[in-house]
Write an enzyme that holds these catalytic residues in place. Structure first.
Site, PDB file in Angstrom:
ATOM      1  N   THR A  17     -73.437  26.693  10.664  1.00 21.15           N
ATOM      2  CA  THR A  17     -71.938  26.026  10.259  1.00 21.15           C
ATOM      3  C   THR A  17     -71.733  24.737   9.991  1.00 21.15           C
ATOM      4  O   THR A  17     -71.338  24.108   9.145  1.00 21.15           O
ATOM      5  CB  THR A  17     -71.105  26.734  11.447  1.00 21.15           C
ATOM      6  OG1 THR A  17     -71.135  28.105  11.693  1.00 21.15           O
ATOM      7  CG2 THR A  17     -69.561  26.339  10.802  1.00 21.15           C
ATOM      8  N   THR A  18     -72.376  23.757  10.977  1.00 24.16           N
ATOM      9  CA  THR A  18     -72.451  22.411  11.023  1.00 24.16           C
ATOM     10  C   THR A  18     -73.292  22.007   9.689  1.00 24.16           C
ATOM     11  O   THR A  18     -72.994  20.764   9.126  1.00 24.16           O
ATOM     12  CB  THR A  18     -72.848  21.939  12.311  1.00 24.16           C
ATOM     13  OG1 THR A  18     -72.474  22.472  13.300  1.00 24.16           O
ATOM     14  CG2 THR A  18     -72.763  20.663  12.362  1.00 24.16           C
TER      15      THR A  18
ATOM     16  N   TYR B  36     -65.503  38.207   7.693  1.00 24.06           N
ATOM     17  CA  TYR B  36     -64.496  38.525   6.499  1.00 24.06           C
ATOM     18  C   TYR B  36     -64.412  39.994   6.334  1.00 24.06           C
ATOM     19  O   TYR B  36     -63.294  40.820   6.389  1.00 24.06           O
ATOM     20  CB  TYR B  36     -64.891  37.750   5.164  1.00 24.06           C
ATOM     21  CG  TYR B  36     -63.681  38.379   4.121  1.00 24.06           C
ATOM     22  CD1 TYR B  36     -62.316  37.688   4.220  1.00 24.06           C
ATOM     23  CD2 TYR B  36     -63.719  39.233   3.146  1.00 24.06           C
ATOM     24  CE1 TYR B  36     -61.542  37.950   3.218  1.00 24.06           C
ATOM     25  CE2 TYR B  36     -62.856  39.484   2.164  1.00 24.06           C
ATOM     26  CZ  TYR B  36     -61.678  39.171   2.302  1.00 24.06           C
ATOM     27  OH  TYR B  36     -60.655  39.313   1.192  1.00 24.06           O
TER      28      TYR B  36
ATOM     29  N   TYR C 261     -75.655  35.194  16.844  1.00 22.16           N
ATOM     30  CA  TYR C 261     -74.467  34.039  16.995  1.00 22.16           C
ATOM     31  C   TYR C 261     -73.253  34.751  16.736  1.00 22.16           C
ATOM     32  O   TYR C 261     -72.850  35.388  15.909  1.00 22.16           O
ATOM     33  CB  TYR C 261     -74.685  33.140  15.671  1.00 22.16           C
ATOM     34  CG  TYR C 261     -73.896  32.094  15.564  1.00 22.16           C
ATOM     35  CD1 TYR C 261     -73.014  31.577  16.502  1.00 22.16           C
ATOM     36  CD2 TYR C 261     -73.829  31.444  14.231  1.00 22.16           C
ATOM     37  CE1 TYR C 261     -72.211  30.509  16.481  1.00 22.16           C
ATOM     38  CE2 TYR C 261     -72.927  29.998  14.187  1.00 22.16           C
ATOM     39  CZ  TYR C 261     -72.158  29.593  15.197  1.00 22.16           C
ATOM     40  OH  TYR C 261     -71.247  28.595  15.040  1.00 22.16           O
TER      41      TYR C 261
ATOM     42  N   ARG D 225     -64.409  31.841  13.776  1.00 28.12           N
ATOM     43  CA  ARG D 225     -64.706  31.713  12.383  1.00 28.12           C
ATOM     44  C   ARG D 225     -65.060  33.159  11.635  1.00 28.12           C
ATOM     45  O   ARG D 225     -64.802  33.340  10.501  1.00 28.12           O
ATOM     46  CB  ARG D 225     -66.039  31.109  12.137  1.00 28.12           C
ATOM     47  CG  ARG D 225     -65.668  29.512  12.534  1.00 28.12           C
ATOM     48  CD  ARG D 225     -67.162  28.628  12.020  1.00 28.12           C
ATOM     49  NE  ARG D 225     -66.958  27.073  12.644  1.00 28.12           N
ATOM     50  CZ  ARG D 225     -66.549  26.286  11.761  1.00 28.12           C
ATOM     51  NH1 ARG D 225     -66.075  26.558  10.530  1.00 28.12           N
ATOM     52  NH2 ARG D 225     -66.486  24.976  12.368  1.00 28.12           N
TER      53      ARG D 225
ATOM     54  N   LYS E 124     -76.252  33.079  20.854  1.00 29.12           N
ATOM     55  CA  LYS E 124     -75.508  31.873  20.878  1.00 29.12           C
ATOM     56  C   LYS E 124     -73.946  32.323  20.869  1.00 29.12           C
ATOM     57  O   LYS E 124     -73.490  33.074  19.947  1.00 29.12           O
ATOM     58  CB  LYS E 124     -75.571  31.017  19.650  1.00 29.12           C
ATOM     59  CG  LYS E 124     -74.831  29.894  19.437  1.00 29.12           C
ATOM     60  CD  LYS E 124     -75.030  29.090  18.147  1.00 29.12           C
ATOM     61  CE  LYS E 124     -73.936  28.269  17.941  1.00 29.12           C
ATOM     62  NZ  LYS E 124     -73.893  27.287  16.712  1.00 29.12           N
TER      63      LYS E 124
ATOM     64  N   ILE F 145     -76.474  25.077  21.599  1.00 27.80           N
ATOM     65  CA  ILE F 145     -76.756  24.661  20.090  1.00 27.80           C
ATOM     66  C   ILE F 145     -75.698  23.953  19.727  1.00 27.80           C
ATOM     67  O   ILE F 145     -74.478  24.212  19.789  1.00 27.80           O
ATOM     68  CB  ILE F 145     -76.638  25.957  19.378  1.00 27.80           C
ATOM     69  CG1 ILE F 145     -78.128  26.973  19.721  1.00 27.80           C
ATOM     70  CG2 ILE F 145     -76.852  25.647  17.707  1.00 27.80           C
ATOM     71  CD1 ILE F 145     -78.240  28.092  18.850  1.00 27.80           C
TER      72      ILE F 145
END
Length: 326
Positions: A45-46, A108, A134, A139, A162, A238
């Site tokens: 994401t980052t 989504y 993850y 999100r 994570k 992370i």
């Protein structure tokens, strides 16, 4: 097998004039390694993976592996809300030489728990690479349950989690589901076991051994609660903040891995203002602006992400000055 523990930096992806800045990215990876991080996570994401093309995504993974040269593990972000696409990207990560794949829950399309299980299982069956699950419901709008995680942990190449929920009960609950013993050793004055007892000290372990063999690692996805997560049984983080202070973040995790939580908490407290300001707006806008102030990259983002507003830019700059980074 690689032991996934300590601080893994969720790497930013530098841009220049609308394109991936490969030189800046390579220099950034070199700096991260020199500062002592335990591993690298490109295309998360980052790293603005949602706005990278497939070719760019693959190239960033390739670059990270090439620059790292095996000095630290590369855990490549390969997740998608399309199972076929996630398999394709995970295959590329393995071919590139990544040590593991970080696979986010499908976003989504909002699958059921059984749908989540089948998604991850299909990827694990298709690509024999260590996979870190993850979980970031803020999100993705889906939260992978402890029961589903326990089922996934039975798959041979599902090696860890994570967790970015901030739920500090999760390590305890998941250990119970997996029938994993506590990382704490010793007895309190009444003869019972409790991490609150002064006589107790954690026995640091790289991963949590599973009863049927293999191991499962639990990594925090939230800098602010990372030490507390480790105390509950985690083995690392992370991190977004380690983009800015990799050495300091690594020192926190090194203290945790050594079982010195008093030292870890003391070191962590100094980083609290950084952890807070990195999320003053949606990440990675604050961390990328901070990195630009340090001369590591441009602050450029891709829409729909935009730079922090003027007030937050001032706050970010002040925090970096207070930490003597500017």
């Amino acid at each position: 097998m690689t032991s996934f523990q300590g601080i893994y930096t969720a790497l930013i992806t530098p841009f220049k004039n609308g394109k991936v800045d490969e030189r800046a990215f390579g220099d950034f990876v070199e700096w991260q390694i020199a500062e002592g991080v335990h591993g690298l996570v490109p295309c998360g994401t980052t790293g603005e993976s949602p706005t990278l093309s497939h070719a760019e995504h693959n190239r960033v993974i390739d670059l990270c592996v090439e620059v790292a040269r095996g000095r630290v593990p590369v855990m490549a972000g390969t997740g998608s809300n399309s199972t076929d696409e996630a398999i394709m990207t995970t295959r590329h990560a393995k071919k590139a030489g990544a040590a593991a794949a970080l696979v986010v829950a499908p976003y989504y399309n909002k699958p059921t728990q059984e749908g989540l299980y089948q998604h991850f299982k299909a990827i694990a069956d298709a690509v024999k690479i260590p996979i870190i699950i993850y979980n970031v419901p803020g999100r993705t709008i889906v939260n992978i349950s402890d029961d589903t995680l326990a089922r996934l942990a039975e798959l041979p190449n599902m090696v860890g989690l994570k967790d970015a929920t901030g739920d500090l009960a999760r390590p305890y609950m998941l250990r119970a589901k997996l029938n994993i013993s506590s990382p704490w050793k010793g007895e309190d004055q009444d003869g019972g076991r409790s991490p609150r007892a002064k006589s107790l000290k954690p026995t640091p372990t790289p991963t949590l051994p599973l009863p049927g063999g293999g191991s499962f690692v639990m990594l925090s996805g939230e800098d602010q609660t990372a030490v507390a997560f480790n105390i509950a049984g985690g083995q690392g983080c992370i991190s977004v903040s380690s983009n800015i202070m990799p050495k300091a973040c690594a020192e926190v995790q090194n203290a945790c891995l050594a079982g010195d939580y008093a030292k870890a908490v003391k070191l962590h407290e100094k980083l609290v203002p950084l952890h807070e300001i990195m999320f003053c707006e949606t990440s990675p806008a604050p961390v990328k602006f901070a990195a630009s102030l340090m001369g590591k990259c441009s602050p450029e983002l891709r829409l729909p992400m935009i730079q922090p507003n003027a007030d937050n830019k001032k706050h970010i700059k002040q925090v970096l000055k207070n930490l003597r980074l500017l």
